[in-house]
Motif scaffolding. Structure first.
Motif, short mmCIF file in Angstrom:
data_model
loop_
_atom_site.label_atom_id
_atom_site.label_comp_id
_atom_site.label_asym_id
_atom_site.label_seq_id
_atom_site.Cartn_x
_atom_site.Cartn_y
_atom_site.Cartn_z
N ALA A 1 -16.82 -57.11 -83.12
CA ALA A 1 -15.70 -56.25 -82.71
C ALA A 1 -14.66 -56.13 -83.82
O ALA A 1 -14.18 -55.03 -84.13
N ALA A 2 -14.29 -57.25 -84.45
CA ALA A 2 -13.26 -57.24 -85.49
C ALA A 2 -13.73 -56.42 -86.70
O ALA A 2 -12.95 -55.66 -87.28
N ARG B 1 -13.53 -52.67 -85.88
CA ARG B 1 -12.14 -52.20 -85.91
C ARG B 1 -11.62 -52.03 -87.34
O ARG B 1 -10.79 -51.18 -87.61
N ASP B 2 -12.13 -52.85 -88.25
CA ASP B 2 -11.67 -52.84 -89.64
C ASP B 2 -12.50 -51.93 -90.54
O ASP B 2 -12.33 -51.93 -91.75
#
Length: 178
Positions: A98-99, A102-103
């Protein structure tokens, strides 16, 4: 001086200079010269400092380890973080998928996981115009033993893992298979 003699002397000079510089001009050997800016940009990646909740760096590993290494004819800039996490590998996997999304990181080609590595993720994206690879992987006693570093006791329980960004020091394209 005849052209043939000049050519021979220039070739001899080029070979001598190449030999004195480790053959870098003749073999394409890369070194870390000029990589400071690339190392700085990798060190600044926010994803290195956004572990899952309750993850902490072990004693002695509180800071991002960043630099450049140049062995085997290639030079790589890197930034690396080590974390101890009381949760499961699945929680680490879920968090970084997920991180990373998002990045702006894209999942890389699937690689077979190394034995004992429950956490093994790879992502790619460009960082300041340079192809960069982000890996998240389990830390094992064996990995520390092979590096000669002592195994932090905080990694003995839960899911110890590392987050690492790497890029070719010359900016050459790279991916998860490299």
């Amino acid at each position: 001086m005849p052209i043939r003699t000049r050519t021979t002397l220039l070739l001899a000079l080029a070979l001598t200079v190449g030999g004195l510089t480790g053959c870098s001009t003749l073999t394409g050997y890369q070194d870390c010269g000029g990589s400071q800016e690339r190392v700085r940009s990798l060190r600044a990646l926010a994803i290195l400092d956004t572990p899952p909740g309750k993850a902490t760096p072990p004693r002695g590993y509180e800071e991002v380890d960043a630099g450049c290494w140049d062995d085997s004819g290639e030079a790589w800039a890197y930034a690396h973080r080590t974390y101890a996490f009381p949760g499961t590998p699945e929680e680490v996997l879920r968090h970084y998928r997920a991180a990373a999304a998002r990045d702006g990181w894209r999942p890389g080609r699937t690689r077979p996981s190394a034995a004992g590595h429950a956490i093994d993720l790879c992502f790619t994206r460009e960082v300041e115009g340079t192809p960069t690879v982000l890996t998240v992987y389990s830390l094992t006693r064996e990995a520390f033993a092979s590096s000669g570093d002592p195994f932090p006791p905080e990694l003995a329980t839960g899911s110890g893992f590392a987050v690492e960004a790497t890029a070719d020091a010359a900016g050459t394209a790279t991916d998860c298979a490299d």
